[in-house]
Write a protein that holds these residues in place. Structure first.
Motif, short mmCIF file in Angstrom:
data_model
loop_
_atom_site.label_atom_id
_atom_site.label_comp_id
_atom_site.label_asym_id
_atom_site.label_seq_id
_atom_site.Cartn_x
_atom_site.Cartn_y
_atom_site.Cartn_z
N VAL A 50 38.89 26.63 42.39
CA VAL A 50 38.41 27.84 42.92
C VAL A 50 38.72 29.06 42.28
N LEU A 51 37.64 29.97 42.03
CA LEU A 51 37.73 31.22 41.42
C LEU A 51 37.63 32.24 42.46
N ILE A 52 38.69 33.11 42.41
CA ILE A 52 38.57 34.36 43.28
C ILE A 52 38.66 35.51 42.67
N GLY A 53 37.85 36.37 43.11
CA GLY A 53 37.64 37.83 42.67
C GLY A 53 36.61 38.76 43.09
N GLU A 54 36.83 40.03 42.87
CA GLU A 54 35.95 41.07 43.56
C GLU A 54 34.47 40.85 43.15
N ASN A 55 33.78 41.63 43.72
CA ASN A 55 32.34 41.62 43.56
C ASN A 55 32.16 42.38 42.04
N GLY A 405 46.96 43.55 45.60
CA GLY A 405 46.75 43.47 44.21
C GLY A 405 47.86 43.12 43.46
N ILE A 406 48.65 42.16 43.57
CA ILE A 406 49.85 41.87 42.87
C ILE A 406 49.16 40.85 41.92
N LEU A 407 48.16 40.03 42.41
CA LEU A 407 47.75 38.97 41.48
C LEU A 407 46.66 39.44 40.74
N GLY A 408 46.14 40.40 41.10
CA GLY A 408 44.71 40.95 40.41
C GLY A 408 43.50 40.38 41.27
N GLY A 409 42.52 40.56 40.56
CA GLY A 409 41.27 40.12 41.05
C GLY A 409 40.80 40.88 42.17
N THR A 410 41.19 42.14 42.56
CA THR A 410 40.78 42.85 43.84
C THR A 410 40.04 44.09 43.17
N ALA A 411 39.15 44.54 44.03
CA ALA A 411 38.09 45.76 43.37
C ALA A 411 39.09 46.75 43.17
N PHE A 412 38.89 47.54 42.07
CA PHE A 412 39.50 48.69 41.75
C PHE A 412 38.92 50.02 42.34
N GLU A 413 39.71 50.97 42.60
CA GLU A 413 39.16 52.20 43.30
C GLU A 413 38.19 53.01 42.24
#
Length: 413
Positions: A50-55, A405-413
């Protein structure tokens, strides 16, 4: 089965992105005996990832890179890098020193015969730069070269705003049949008539080239064309889909979304729209509804169920973009359990926004990938949870690590 895939300079991915489906060598495998396949070649290969990440992080670009590579095998069109698919940071004016239109693709697979094939392709905005195919009989065997092709010279002319390209290639073919020698002995190829050389080699009868080309055409499926997959399937070639929908095993898969479903009346003209889903209540009453009038989740799952069938019963390798976009998280977990619970050599890799997949009870760390985008240069990066040695299987809150946000892949500000 797919062992690994690498690519570079494609859309938002500037640097090399590496994805592999090798099970770990440690004792963790004993906790997940159904999550991988032991092959005769010595590779233990994962069934799912599975690949997880922000839009807009690059998940679709990852799958589209495979879609693009596969497309080169399906026809004999000219092979070159398209400017709209080259990383924006590598583009510029033709005189720009930082300009780089070279794209790289490398894929390693276990074919039906058990041979392990390694294929590399390098292309730029003009044509093929290098193409290689090699194979080995098992994991520890010596790799043997089948095809090696490298561009020796390139002559680009612009006459009256019309660009012409002449290319000289150095070609080495293991099986030197006369017709292959005659084909490859031509000193010059124009941009208009050069497709992949491996497909030419396959047409001329080389067994290894045929085996690998057939794998790319028949085994690999990359679905990344529409945000509404059920609508996308409506205008596809449905002959093979109908064959699957008619199989009683398909109904077993479909019933995962709703156990009251007892039958399907297939509309052969528009199976993903006008087929009727028949349900039965506890007291034995039955009623039907056209698929187009059913819930969004049922319509979407009906379409994806065809691909699940291909994975489990036809050993296909399916890359699915946002498979569970409108599917209940419990159903998504049930789908993965279904794939793991069957003996087969198919694989299912999907992107998702469902962070409940961040679960080390159902997945190995090697099965969870993240895609994140650098806020400064907008380049995407692909990496695995296995790259975080401090994250242990006893850690129950992978979801919280991700949200912080520790693992990355979340939307940046």
């Amino acid at each position: 089965m797919l062992i690994s895939y690498k690519f570079k300079n494609f859309c938002s991915f500037a640097e090399e992105a590496e994805f592999d489906l090798l099970a770990p060598r440690n004792k963790v495998k004993s906790r997940f005996p159904d999550n991988y396949v032991e092959t005769e070649t010595g590779y233990d290969i994962l069934k799912t990832a599975v690949l997880i990440g922000e839009n807009a992080g690059g998940k679709s670009n990852f799958i589209n890179s495979l879609f693009f590579l596969k497309g080169l095998f399906e026809n004999n069109k000219t092979v070159h890098a398209y400017k709209n698919l080259i990383n924006i940071n590598h583009l510029g004016t033709p005189s720009d020193e930082k300009r780089c239109t070279l794209q790289e693709f490398a894929i390693q697979v276990v074919a039906d015969t058990g041979a392990v094939y390694h294929y590399n392709l390098y292309i730029d905005e003009y044509c093929i730069v290098r193409e290689e195919l090699s194979y080995r009989n098992d994991k520890n065997g010596r790799e043997k070269v089948i095809l090696f092709l490298e561009r020796e010279s390139l002559d680009v002319k612009n006459v009256e705003n019309r660009i012409t390209v002449s290319v000289n290639y150095n070609i080495c073919v293991k099986n030197s049949k006369r017709e292959i020698e005659e084909l490859f002995a031509q000193p010059t190829f124009t941009k208009e008539n050069v497709g992949l050389f491996i497909t030419k080699l396959a047409i001329l009868g080389d067994e290894h080239a045929k085996e690998f080309v057939n794998w790319m055409n028949d085994r690999l499926i990359a679905e990344s064309q529409s945000n509404d997959y059920s609508l996308y399937r409506e205008w596809q070639n449905v002959e093979e889909d109908i064959r699957i929908i008619q199989d009683p095993r398909f109904l077993d898969i479909l019933r995962m979304v709703d156990y009251s479903i007892c039958d399907i009346e297939i509309d052969e003209e528009k199976p993903f729209r006008n087929s009727r889903i028949i349900r039965k209540t506890k007291d034995g009453k039955s009623f039907s509804r056209e698929l187009k009038g059913d819930s969004g989740g049922v319509r979407e799952f009906f379409a994806w169920a065809v691909q699940l069938f291909r994975v489990v019963y036809e050993d296909k390798i399916v890359f699915a973009d946002e498979m569970d976009r409108v599917i209940n998280p419990i159903l998504a977990e049930r789908m993965i359990a279904f794939i793991n619970g069957k003996k087969h050599r198919g694989q299912f890799i999907f992107s998702s926004h469902n962070v409940l997949h961040l679960d080390l009870k159902n997945y190995m760390k090697e099965q969870i990938y993240f895609v994140t985008k650098n806020r400064d240069n907008l380049n995407s990066e692909l990496y695995s949870l296995a790259d975080f040695p401090d994250v242990r299987y006893e850690t129950a809150k992978i979801y919280e690590f991700y949200m912080k946000g520790i693992l990355g892949g979340t939307a940046f500000e």
